[in-house]
Motif scaffolding. Structure first.
Motif, PDB file in Angstrom:
ATOM      1  N   LYS A 246       0.848  -1.196   0.000  1.00  0.00           N
ATOM      2  CA  LYS A 246       0.000   0.000   0.000  1.00  0.00           C
ATOM      3  C   LYS A 246       0.880   1.242   0.000  1.00  0.00           C
ATOM      4  O   LYS A 246       0.613   2.218  -0.697  1.00  0.00           O
ATOM      5  N   ARG A 247       1.920   1.204   0.789  1.00  0.00           N
ATOM      6  CA  ARG A 247       2.781   2.366   0.913  1.00  0.00           C
ATOM      7  C   ARG A 247       3.509   2.658  -0.406  1.00  0.00           C
ATOM      8  O   ARG A 247       3.565   3.796  -0.853  1.00  0.00           O
ATOM      9  N   SER A 248       4.054   1.599  -1.032  1.00  0.00           N
ATOM     10  CA  SER A 248       4.813   1.857  -2.265  1.00  0.00           C
ATOM     11  C   SER A 248       3.870   2.311  -3.389  1.00  0.00           C
ATOM     12  O   SER A 248       4.254   3.086  -4.262  1.00  0.00           O
ATOM     13  N   TYR A 249       2.603   1.858  -3.323  1.00  0.00           N
ATOM     14  CA  TYR A 249       1.613   2.343  -4.294  1.00  0.00           C
ATOM     15  C   TYR A 249       1.447   3.859  -4.139  1.00  0.00           C
ATOM     16  O   TYR A 249       1.490   4.615  -5.117  1.00  0.00           O
ATOM     17  N   VAL A 250       1.280   4.281  -2.883  1.00  0.00           N
ATOM     18  CA  VAL A 250       1.081   5.724  -2.646  1.00  0.00           C
ATOM     19  C   VAL A 250       2.339   6.492  -3.044  1.00  0.00           C
ATOM     20  O   VAL A 250       2.257   7.583  -3.629  1.00  0.00           O
ATOM     21  N   GLU A 251       3.511   5.914  -2.783  1.00  0.00           N
ATOM     22  CA  GLU A 251       4.766   6.573  -3.188  1.00  0.00           C
ATOM     23  C   GLU A 251       4.767   6.768  -4.711  1.00  0.00           C
ATOM     24  O   GLU A 251       5.207   7.797  -5.207  1.00  0.00           O
ATOM     25  N   ALA A 252       4.273   5.772  -5.438  1.00  0.00           N
ATOM     26  CA  ALA A 252       4.248   5.879  -6.909  1.00  0.00           C
ATOM     27  C   ALA A 252       3.311   7.003  -7.344  1.00  0.00           C
ATOM     28  O   ALA A 252       3.595   7.751  -8.292  1.00  0.00           O
ATOM     29  N   VAL A 253       2.189   7.139  -6.627  1.00  0.00           N
ATOM     30  CA  VAL A 253       1.256   8.230  -6.954  1.00  0.00           C
ATOM     31  C   VAL A 253       1.939   9.581  -6.688  1.00  0.00           C
ATOM     32  O   VAL A 253       1.877  10.500  -7.517  1.00  0.00           O
ATOM     33  N   LEU A 254       2.618   9.667  -5.555  1.00  0.00           N
ATOM     34  CA  LEU A 254       3.288  10.926  -5.219  1.00  0.00           C
ATOM     35  C   LEU A 254       4.407  11.229  -6.230  1.00  0.00           C
ATOM     36  O   LEU A 254       4.649  12.391  -6.573  1.00  0.00           O
ATOM     37  N   ALA A 255       5.042  10.169  -6.736  1.00  0.00           N
ATOM     38  CA  ALA A 255       6.060  10.372  -7.783  1.00  0.00           C
ATOM     39  C   ALA A 255       5.392  10.934  -9.041  1.00  0.00           C
ATOM     40  O   ALA A 255       5.966  11.762  -9.756  1.00  0.00           O
ATOM     41  N   GLY A 256       4.172  10.490  -9.285  1.00  0.00           N
ATOM     42  CA  GLY A 256       3.404  11.033 -10.421  1.00  0.00           C
ATOM     43  C   GLY A 256       3.114  12.513 -10.231  1.00  0.00           C
ATOM     44  O   GLY A 256       3.142  13.292 -11.188  1.00  0.00           O
ATOM     45  N   PHE A 257       2.837  12.910  -9.003  1.00  0.00           N
ATOM     46  CA  PHE A 257       2.621  14.337  -8.708  1.00  0.00           C
ATOM     47  C   PHE A 257       3.865  15.127  -9.123  1.00  0.00           C
ATOM     48  O   PHE A 257       3.783  16.142  -9.800  1.00  0.00           O
ATOM     49  N   GLU A 258       5.019  14.606  -8.674  1.00  0.00           N
ATOM     50  CA  GLU A 258       6.268  15.325  -8.968  1.00  0.00           C
ATOM     51  C   GLU A 258       6.518  15.362 -10.467  1.00  0.00           C
ATOM     52  O   GLU A 258       6.873  16.399 -11.018  1.00  0.00           O
ATOM     53  N   ALA A 259       6.321  14.240 -11.125  1.00  0.00           N
ATOM     54  CA  ALA A 259       6.565  14.181 -12.569  1.00  0.00           C
ATOM     55  C   ALA A 259       5.653  15.157 -13.308  1.00  0.00           C
ATOM     56  O   ALA A 259       6.059  15.813 -14.256  1.00  0.00           O
ATOM     57  N   ALA A 260       4.452  15.280 -12.858  1.00  0.00           N
ATOM     58  CA  ALA A 260       3.507  16.192 -13.525  1.00  0.00           C
ATOM     59  C   ALA A 260       3.962  17.628 -13.366  1.00  0.00           C
ATOM     60  O   ALA A 260       3.895  18.419 -14.301  1.00  0.00           O
ATOM     61  N   GLU A 261       4.453  17.945 -12.202  1.00  0.00           N
ATOM     62  CA  GLU A 261       4.908  19.324 -11.989  1.00  0.00           C
ATOM     63  C   GLU A 261       6.060  19.643 -12.909  1.00  0.00           C
ATOM     64  O   GLU A 261       6.119  20.716 -13.483  1.00  0.00           O
ATOM     65  N   VAL A 262       6.975  18.682 -13.065  1.00  0.00           N
ATOM     66  CA  VAL A 262       8.139  18.920 -13.907  1.00  0.00           C
ATOM     67  C   VAL A 262       7.688  19.145 -15.344  1.00  0.00           C
ATOM     68  O   VAL A 262       7.982  20.174 -15.939  1.00  0.00           O
TER      69      VAL A 262
END
Ligand SMILES: CNc1ncnc2c1ncn2[C@@H]1O[C@H](COP(=O)(O)O)[C@@H](O)[C@H]1O
Length: 454
Positions: A246-262
């Protein structure tokens, strides 16, 4: 050719919140899915009634359009009357309702005294019973800042991405090609069909890289629609085969947040990049989960509160699971001070609806199927409702888009959107910044209006 057609159907099939014209309607009018973006995001508050309910009901009866559609044997119509009565008794103003054979949706607001039924607007402050529909231009909705407070990550996956993943890896035998095409091409899906589709999507969005990708794409799509604040929600999933917790799934979503900002910030030629969209994450508990799994999600939300996780959602197939299973986790969230929003009354379930309202969550989602007494209870509670119009149309909870359109003026819509800022799970600074965005837009709109009138 078929693929091209499938791709062009993307927006209608999966990107439920897309700002796109409905086929067969001019994109110049309000009769478009686009209008439903802000409305999906709106949260309405309540205030003492200013509308005389019997007068209101009479005016609705006099509209031949409504009469034609709501025949005497339609059980929905009396329901409409009871809704008005409930509103009147509990001294709340209803500005908009939609009644179908199965569901009733009401919206209350302190911003306007306009009520709607069957897609036609009535101004209760004026004499006479002439309907007053207002055509609002697509361009205005594109430009209008919007808050999106009810978006499920795996409900926002681009159809093009799903097809690409499907063609690459198949669907693990869970669904045939023709079934998948059928699901993708079908614009409106019943709730049951919806919940048949989600496992198919989940079977395709399995690993961390894909979760990151769909998050980034969803954010990009919302940016394109000029959403200025997004509360994305998703169910943390563990999947041993992909080394996912569950945690690594959420980490992947948060990585998507960062990627989108970039990727967003690097597109400097794009004028929209002048806006910085704020994104927050809600973690969903799926109704299929156990008490322990639900509890794990709440603890995760608490742990990750400094990284953009701002709340807990209870969602999933409304005919599955029982309230008692989730209560310990929801109570824990309340105890920790993690904001809560619950999917409520998507299907009739009196006991659960009452228990949900009694829990006093920060928001409720959908809230379509309520008995008269429950309406009163809801209105008394003052809990803001995420009115998911696009979804309710797509899942055939209400008959059509035209039955949903607001008929409000552009400025009224903007004011309602602005009022939703107060019900976001954002901090005070963010709320202030969002209010400023809406004030600027309002100023611009009022400027344009007075120029054109002058
Ligand atoms: C149509 N009305 C609805 N009612 C209830 N739950 C819904 C929903 N639409 C979506 N979901 C919930 O969101 C999940 C997909 O996104 P995530 O995997 O979490 O990102 C679905 O599996 C369901 O649990």
């Amino acid at each position: 050719m078929i693929l091209g057609w499938l791709l062009s159907a993307t927006v209608y099939a999966f990107h439920i919140s897309g700002l796109h014209p409905i086929p067969g309607h001019s994109d110049e009018t309000i009769y478009c899915r686009g209008i439903l973006i802000p409305s999906d995001s709106f949260v309405y508050s309540t205030k003492p009634a200013t509308v005389n309910s019997s007068d209101c009901r009479e005016r609705i009866r006099e509209n031949p359009d409504v009469k034609a559609r709501k025949s005497a044997d339609d059980p929905a119509f009396p329901e409409c009357g009871s809704l008005f009565r409930a509103a009147n008794q509990s001294k709340y103003e209803i500005i908009w309702i939609a009644v179908t054979r199965y569901r009733t949706i009401a919206i209350t607001s302190h911003d306007t005294s306009v009520a709607h039924y069957g897609g036609v607007g009535y101004d209760f402050n004026t004499e006479g019973h002439e309907p007053a529909p207002v055509a609002v231009r697509m361009a205005t909705f594109n430009a209008m800042p919007k808050l999106e407070l009810h978006a499920h990550l795996n409900g926002c996956v681009r159809s093009s991405t799903l097809l690409e993943l499907y063609l690459e890896r198949g669907c693990e035998g869970r669904i045939s090609n023709s079934d998948l095409e059928c699901l993708i091409l079908k614009e409106d899906r019943s709730l049951t069909e919806c919940f048949r589709l989600f496992p198919v999507i989940h079977a395709l969005t399995t690993d961390h890289a894909i979760v990151k990708r769909i998050t980034k794409e969803a954010i990009e799509d919302f940016i394109r629609d000029n959403v200025v604040y997004l509360e994305l929600r998703t169910t943390p999933k563990s999947n041993e085969a992909y080394g996912m917790s569950k945690r690594s799934y959420v980490e992947a979503v948060l990585a998507g947040f960062e990627a989108a900002e970039v990727s967003y910030n690097t597109k400097e030629e794009d004028s929209r990049s002048k806006h910085l969209m704020q994104v927050r994450l809600l973690l969903s508990i799926d109704r299929r989960e156990s008490t322990e799994e639900a509890m794990e999600t709440v603890e995760l939300a608490w742990e990750l509160r400094c990284r953009g996780v701002v709340g807990i959602d209870l969602s999933g197939d409304p005919v599955i699971g029982t309230w008692k299973t989730f209560l310990p986790a929801l109570m824990r969230a309340k105890q920790l001070g993690v904001p809560l929003t619950l999917h409520c009354g998507e299907v009739p379930n009196s006991e659960e609806v009452r228990a949900m309202i009694a829990l006093k969550p920060n928001r409720l989602g959908h809230v379509c199927c309520l008995e008269e007494e429950e309406w009163k209870y809801l209105l008394d509670s003052g809990i803001p409702v995420e009115v998911c119009l696009t979804s309710n149309v797509s899942t055939e909870s209400v008959p059509s888009v035209t039955d949903h359109h607001f008929g409000l003026s552009e400025i009224e819509l903007l004011l309602i959107a602005k009022s939703a800022v107060n019900y976001t799970f954002a901090d005070d600074m963010t709320k202030l910044a969002l209010h400023r965005i809406f004030d600027d837009a309002l100023e611009k709109m009022q400027g344009v209006k007075s120029t054109s009138e002058g």
